[in-house]
Design an enzyme around this catalytic site. Structure first.
Site, short mmCIF file in Angstrom:
data_model
loop_
_atom_site.label_atom_id
_atom_site.label_comp_id
_atom_site.label_asym_id
_atom_site.label_seq_id
_atom_site.Cartn_x
_atom_site.Cartn_y
_atom_site.Cartn_z
CE1 TYR A 50 41.98 58.29 14.75
CE2 TYR A 50 42.50 56.78 16.44
CZ TYR A 50 42.13 56.90 15.02
OH TYR A 50 42.12 56.08 14.12
CE LYS B 17 36.19 36.01 39.60
NZ LYS B 17 35.08 36.13 40.72
NE ARG C 46 28.30 38.51 42.32
CZ ARG C 46 29.38 38.70 42.15
NH1 ARG C 46 29.96 39.40 41.41
NH2 ARG C 46 30.07 37.49 42.76
CG MET D 109 41.64 49.15 18.21
SD MET D 109 40.65 48.82 16.67
CE MET D 109 39.25 50.12 17.09
C1 LIG Z 1 35.92 36.34 41.89
C2 LIG Z 1 35.56 35.53 43.08
C3 LIG Z 1 36.58 35.65 44.14
C4 LIG Z 1 37.91 36.28 44.18
O1 LIG Z 1 37.59 37.61 44.28
P1 LIG Z 1 38.80 38.56 44.37
O2 LIG Z 1 38.27 39.79 44.62
O3 LIG Z 1 39.33 38.55 42.99
O4 LIG Z 1 39.82 38.16 45.30
C5 LIG Z 1 36.10 34.74 45.12
N1 LIG Z 1 34.95 34.21 45.29
C6 LIG Z 1 34.05 34.28 44.16
C7 LIG Z 1 32.47 33.92 44.38
C8 LIG Z 1 34.02 35.15 42.94
O5 LIG Z 1 33.34 35.24 42.25
#
Ligand SMILES: *Cc1c(COP(=O)(O)O)cnc(C)c1O
Length: 337
Positions: free
Chosen positions: A240, A35, A126, A286
């Site tokens: 800056y 992701k 979550r 930046m």
């Molecule tokens: C992002 C995610 C992972 C991977 O987690 P890491 O801590 O980056 O290894 C696995 N499962 C779910 C549901 C996630 O959202």
């Protein structure tokens, strides 16, 4: 056109990390969370290399991310499930949804959707169905039943509680496979691996628990070109808010890199390049950063590799290892070696 900043991506390190995590996963299959554009590296480049290495389970957050991978024809799961707006693309079959709520389950059933994954909430609060909602899953064709650990990167009592809750519901599910562990979860022990692990961070060189330190190697190195070299006289300031004052005449290189590229302001007076030889001085801007290069041969147009070993860079910048990866911006030319 070439950019004055680039990300060096080590494909061997990436696949070595996946193989190391696969070994640590024991008999469980080892997937990959790709992701957020492969944690900033570029999801397509990551997926091609991991698929070649043998990875068969990929996880993205959204359907746009799944669509970007569709030409590769890999098994992809979409962690955020299906909104009403996602149903057309979801039913096209480019990926499986991970159903997260009673509403999503009902939506998928009503559409006659096929194979899916399901997320159960075992204590993170979550995403996911609660353990009391298992009855809703009847008639679903579940490939992977999963849950997600909230504190796997620490020794926290919640790990055990989530493990027990997940193991308990596993016996009551018809899912083909079970999956609980992210990167850090793989380090918690064989009990946490079930049938499939889902590492993200550690694939990309992140060290979520001390036990990973010898097994995981760095994948990402930001490099930036020197735009100008200048002599700053003793007593003059750089950048800056004039936070850095030259204690003596100092040679300074200005690099084409800044917080808009994910080189965060926390590296101000804390980051460095080329193995500590060039300390960052003053505020990160930046699009620019200044390094002390006194006594070093480094000219306009030369390239500098920033020190970006993730645990160390996280300590120095005050950012998480995750943010240091996913913040890497679109102005980098990404190249794999
Ligand atoms: C992002 C995610 C992972 C991977 O987690 P890491 O801590 O980056 O290894 C696995 N499962 C779910 C549901 C996630 O959202």
């Amino acid at each position: 056109m070439t950019a004055p900043l680039r990300l060096r991506l080590d494909g061997q390190a990436l696949t070595d990390n996946w193989r190391a995590l696969a070994r640590m996963s024991g008999p469980a299959a080892c997937g990959a969370a790709i992701k957020a554009d492969g944690y900033g590296l570029g999801a397509v480049g990551v997926a091609i290399r991991l698929a070649d290495a043998g990875c068969r389970d990929f996880f993205v957050a959204t359907w746009a991310e799944a669509a970007a991978l569709a030409p590769l024809n890999l098994p992809v799961s979409v962690l955020h499930g299906v909104r009403a707006e996602d149903m057309d693309v979801a039913l096209s079959g480019i990926a499986r949804p991970v159903l997260n709520s009673a509403v999503q389950v009902a939506r998928w059933k009503a559409a006659g959707g096929g194979a899916c994954d399901v997320m159960i909430d075992t204590g993170m609060n979550r995403l996911g169905l609660s353990v009391d909602e298992l009855a809703l899953l009847e008639e679903l064709q579940i490939e992977t039943l999963m849950s997600h650990l909230a504190c796997a990167d620490e020794d926290h009592a919640l790990n055990q509680r989530q493990l027990a809750a997940f193991a308990g519901l596993a016996r009551r599910s018809s899912a083909r496979r079970l999956s609980l562990a992210n990167s850090a979860g793989i380090g918690l022990g064989a009990d946490y691996a079930f049938d499939l692990t889902r590492p993200g961070l550690a694939l990309y060189g992140g060290i979520p628990r001390a036990a990973f330190a010898g097994a995981i190697t760095q994948v990402v190195t930001p490099q930036a070109q020197v735009l100008q070299r200048r002599r700053v006289a003793a007593g003059a300031t750089v950048g800056y808010n004039a936070t850095w004052t030259a204690p003596r005449d100092t040679d300074v290189a200005i690099l084409n890199l800044g917080y808009a590229d994910g080189y965060w302001r926390g590296f101000s007076d804390a980051g460095s390049g080329e193995g500590g030889r060039f300390p960052v001085i003053g505020r990160v801007s930046m699009d620019l950063v200044a390094l002390d290069v006194s006594g070093r041969a480094l000219s306009e147009g030369d390239w500098v590799a920033l020190d970006y070993a993730l645990p160390d860079a996280a300590r120095k910048s005050g950012m998480s290892q995750y943010e240091l990866l996913t913040g890497l911006g679109s102005r980098f030319d990404r190249y794999w070696i």
